[in-house]
Design an enzyme around this catalytic site. Structure first.
Site, PDB file in Angstrom:
ATOM      1  N   LYS A   1       0.869  -1.175   0.000  1.00  0.00           N
ATOM      2  CA  LYS A   1       0.000   0.000   0.000  1.00  0.00           C
ATOM      3  C   LYS A   1       0.901   1.218   0.000  1.00  0.00           C
ATOM      4  O   LYS A   1       2.011   1.185   0.529  1.00  0.00           O
ATOM      5  CB  LYS A   1      -0.852   0.010   1.279  1.00  0.00           C
TER       6      LYS A   1
ATOM      7  N   GLY B   1     -24.934   2.566   3.385  1.00  0.00           N
ATOM      8  CA  GLY B   1     -24.230   3.129   2.238  1.00  0.00           C
ATOM      9  C   GLY B   1     -25.053   2.922   0.986  1.00  0.00           C
ATOM     10  O   GLY B   1     -25.832   1.947   0.892  1.00  0.00           O
TER      11      GLY B   1
ATOM     12  N   GLY C   1     -23.416   3.835  -2.165  1.00  0.00           N
ATOM     13  CA  GLY C   1     -22.414   4.178  -3.169  1.00  0.00           C
ATOM     14  C   GLY C   1     -22.241   3.065  -4.182  1.00  0.00           C
ATOM     15  O   GLY C   1     -23.176   2.298  -4.462  1.00  0.00           O
TER      16      GLY C   1
ATOM     17  N   VAL D   1     -20.479   0.141  -4.297  1.00  0.00           N
ATOM     18  CA  VAL D   1     -20.643  -1.269  -3.910  1.00  0.00           C
ATOM     19  C   VAL D   1     -22.085  -1.535  -3.484  1.00  0.00           C
ATOM     20  O   VAL D   1     -22.720  -2.506  -3.917  1.00  0.00           O
ATOM     21  CB  VAL D   1     -19.662  -1.637  -2.764  1.00  0.00           C
ATOM     22  N   ALA D   2     -22.618  -0.653  -2.653  1.00  0.00           N
ATOM     23  CA  ALA D   2     -23.968  -0.856  -2.108  1.00  0.00           C
ATOM     24  C   ALA D   2     -25.024  -0.863  -3.203  1.00  0.00           C
ATOM     25  O   ALA D   2     -25.943  -1.698  -3.189  1.00  0.00           O
ATOM     26  CB  ALA D   2     -24.280   0.241  -1.089  1.00  0.00           C
TER      27      ALA D   2
HETATM   28  P1  NAD Z   1     -18.564   5.044  -2.336  1.00  0.00           P
HETATM   29  O1  NAD Z   1     -17.819   6.267  -1.971  1.00  0.00           O
HETATM   30  O2  NAD Z   1     -19.065   4.867  -3.718  1.00  0.00           O
HETATM   31  O3  NAD Z   1     -19.827   4.868  -1.358  1.00  0.00           O
HETATM   32  C1  NAD Z   1     -19.741   5.014   0.027  1.00  0.00           C
HETATM   33  C2  NAD Z   1     -21.064   5.627   0.467  1.00  0.00           C
HETATM   34  O4  NAD Z   1     -21.128   5.586   1.886  1.00  0.00           O
HETATM   35  C3  NAD Z   1     -21.233   7.083   0.040  1.00  0.00           C
HETATM   36  O5  NAD Z   1     -22.445   7.227  -0.682  1.00  0.00           O
HETATM   37  C4  NAD Z   1     -21.260   7.830   1.382  1.00  0.00           C
HETATM   38  O6  NAD Z   1     -22.105   8.971   1.367  1.00  0.00           O
HETATM   39  C5  NAD Z   1     -21.796   6.753   2.301  1.00  0.00           C
HETATM   40  N1  NAD Z   1     -21.565   6.995   3.720  1.00  0.00           N
HETATM   41  C6  NAD Z   1     -20.498   7.568   4.339  1.00  0.00           C
HETATM   42  N2  NAD Z   1     -20.694   7.612   5.655  1.00  0.00           N
HETATM   43  C7  NAD Z   1     -21.895   7.037   5.898  1.00  0.00           C
HETATM   44  C8  NAD Z   1     -22.651   6.770   7.066  1.00  0.00           C
HETATM   45  N3  NAD Z   1     -22.206   7.127   8.278  1.00  0.00           N
HETATM   46  N4  NAD Z   1     -23.849   6.163   6.944  1.00  0.00           N
HETATM   47  C9  NAD Z   1     -24.332   5.812   5.737  1.00  0.00           C
HETATM   48  N5  NAD Z   1     -23.653   6.045   4.579  1.00  0.00           N
HETATM   49  C10 NAD Z   1     -22.466   6.647   4.671  1.00  0.00           C
HETATM   50  O7  NAD Z   1     -17.611   3.828  -1.898  1.00  0.00           O
HETATM   51  P2  NAD Z   1     -17.649   2.325  -2.391  1.00  0.00           P
HETATM   52  O8  NAD Z   1     -16.645   2.169  -3.462  1.00  0.00           O
HETATM   53  O9  NAD Z   1     -19.046   1.887  -2.577  1.00  0.00           O
HETATM   54  O10 NAD Z   1     -17.032   1.597  -1.103  1.00  0.00           O
HETATM   55  C11 NAD Z   1     -17.822   1.313   0.039  1.00  0.00           C
HETATM   56  C12 NAD Z   1     -17.002   0.537   1.051  1.00  0.00           C
HETATM   57  O11 NAD Z   1     -16.522  -0.661   0.464  1.00  0.00           O
HETATM   58  C13 NAD Z   1     -15.756   1.264   1.559  1.00  0.00           C
HETATM   59  O12 NAD Z   1     -15.518   0.885   2.907  1.00  0.00           O
HETATM   60  C14 NAD Z   1     -14.656   0.734   0.684  1.00  0.00           C
HETATM   61  O13 NAD Z   1     -13.381   0.818   1.310  1.00  0.00           O
HETATM   62  C15 NAD Z   1     -15.095  -0.698   0.544  1.00  0.00           C
HETATM   63  N6  NAD Z   1     -14.576  -1.381  -0.650  1.00  0.00           N
HETATM   64  C16 NAD Z   1     -14.836  -0.906  -1.891  1.00  0.00           C
HETATM   65  C17 NAD Z   1     -14.359  -1.581  -3.018  1.00  0.00           C
HETATM   66  C18 NAD Z   1     -14.654  -1.119  -4.417  1.00  0.00           C
HETATM   67  O14 NAD Z   1     -14.361  -1.879  -5.361  1.00  0.00           O
HETATM   68  N7  NAD Z   1     -15.245   0.042  -4.635  1.00  0.00           N
HETATM   69  C19 NAD Z   1     -13.580  -2.746  -2.838  1.00  0.00           C
HETATM   70  C20 NAD Z   1     -13.336  -3.227  -1.541  1.00  0.00           C
HETATM   71  C21 NAD Z   1     -13.843  -2.521  -0.460  1.00  0.00           C
END
Ligand code: NAD
Length: 348
Positions: free
Chosen positions: A80, A181, A183, A185-186
């Site tokens: 990292k 969430g 975003g 992934v969700a």
């Molecule tokens: P993203 O930024 O697209 O979405 C994250 C969402 O969480 C945002 O919409 C944000 O407003 C929301 N959020 C922040 N604080 C919050 C809270 N207190 N309550 C509710 N919602 C809240 O990110 P993502 O890419 O979807 O990643 C989500 C998680 O998955 C992160 O922890 C990330 O590290 C992990 N992750 C992502 C990937 C990937 O491929 N994108 C891979 C492995 C792990």
């Protein structure tokens, strides 16, 4: 305290401190293990009030990547990088170029990609200086691009496996998923689960975003303060880390916690707390490996999209192994995953 004595130091193979006077770049590249291959892991661009926090972050995150890549069966070690931003988060092309040269000097022992604060465009700039980069834009049909949908697929398959184990159900039909969430992934998870017939409740601090996803899947928006304690079949954390602690675990009203957010357990003993409360937990770095599987396959050039899918389909298989071992040993699933990962990187 010396680097060697820091609590997060775990016999990292190398920690490189980078300083480029002309561009002002300050970065740290942590290589935890190259036992399985080049150390893969993204670059975080962050303002640290105290540089010691950057050191702790790089040590902890690079070890996490070793575990994640090993458990995903990838021919990659764990690494990292962090770039220490100023308070204004000034990012210049010169800094990215200097960072690219620093990665290149490591000769491929570290492979970088996006992380918090680093965009695809930034990685395209880094690529000008080094080929040891992944997560780049690709042509339609090729392996690469946004890892998000691949992470969603792995999380969805992991949720199904957890539901099968905890509730004996073969599909999500009629089950209630509470998703934290809305975003990348969700939203992908919500779509796949609703196609399976699941009922979705979703919360995001960005209410409009939660509403968009809810509209798409005929779900319900829930207040972000309420999602963790909602009565449901599955809680799927897909926003922040460290959301499972003594207090939040005591308030959970679900039999399963399975989601993509990194570092969900505030402390290792929270794995025991979940287990003591009869809640089945899917270790985060195992269930959320879909994205890194795509990134690694792109970099190593060792498979096509069908191969990426095949590897992602191994996520529920690996989870099953963890839960079976957990049931046999009495150790909680997160602790079992750590032990398995340590074995896979030759550090049992
Ligand atoms: P993203 O930024 O697209 O979405 C994250 C969402 O969480 C945002 O919409 C944000 O407003 C929301 N959020 C922040 N604080 C919050 C809270 N207190 N309550 C509710 N919602 C809240 O990110 P993502 O890419 O979807 O990643 C989500 C998680 O998955 C992160 O922890 C990330 O590290 C992990 N992750 C992502 C990937 C990937 O491929 N994108 C891979 C492995 C792990």
């Amino acid at each position: 305290m010396s680097l060697w004595d820091l609590p997060d130091f775990d016999a990292h193979e190398a920690v490189h401190f980078v300083c480029d006077r002309e561009s002002g770049l300050r970065a740290i590249i942590g290589i935890h293990s190259t036992h399985r291959g080049p150390a893969g892991g993204g670059t975080r661009f962050w303002h640290y009030a105290d540089p010691d926090q950057a050191v702790a972050d790089v040590l902890r995150l690079s070890r996490g990547m070793s575990y994640k890549n090993a458990m995903a069966g990838l021919a990659m070690g764990g690494g990292k990088a962090v770039i220490l931003a100023d308070a204004q988060r000034t990012k210049t092309p010169e800094m990215l170029a200097a960072f690219g040269r620093a990665v290149d000097r490591l000769g491929g022992s570290y492979v970088t990609a996006e992380d918090v604060g680093i965009s695809v465009a930034d990685m395209v700039a880094v690529r000008e200086q080094t080929r040891h980069v992944s997560g780049l834009p690709v042509a339609e049909g090729s392996v690469g691009g946004d890892p998000g949908p691949h992470t969603s697929l792995g999380v969805y398959l992991g949720v199904r496996a957890a539901v099968k184990r905890a509730l004996g159900k073969d599909s999500l039909s009629g089950l209630h998923l509470a998703i934290q969430g809305a975003g990348s992934v969700a939203s992908g998870l919500a779509r796949l689960a609703s196609q399976d017939g699941a009922r979705i409740s979703i919360a995001d601090i960005d209410a409009a975003r939660a509403q968009r996803v809810a509209d798409e899947v005929a779900g319900t928006v829930v207040d972000p303060g309420e999602i963790m304690a909602l009565e449901a079949d599955v809680l799927s954390p897909n926003a922040l880390g460290a959301i499972l602690d003594e207090q939040s675990i005591a308030a959970l009203r679900v039999p399963v916690v399975a989601g993509g957010a990194n570092n969900q357990l505030a402390r290792p003993e929270d794995g025991d707390r979940l287990q003591a409360n009869g809640i089945l937990y899917a270790p985060d770095y195992v269930i959320n490996a879909g994205g890194i599987i795509n990134v690694a396959t792109e970099y190593l050039n060792d498979g096509d999209q069908a191969e990426v899918r095949r590897k992602i389909e191994q996520i529920p298989v690996r989870l099953e192994e963890i839960w079976t071992e957990s049931a046999a040993s009495g150790r909680n699933p997160a602790a079992v995953a750590d032990l398995m990962a340590q074995r896979l990187i030759g550090r049992a």
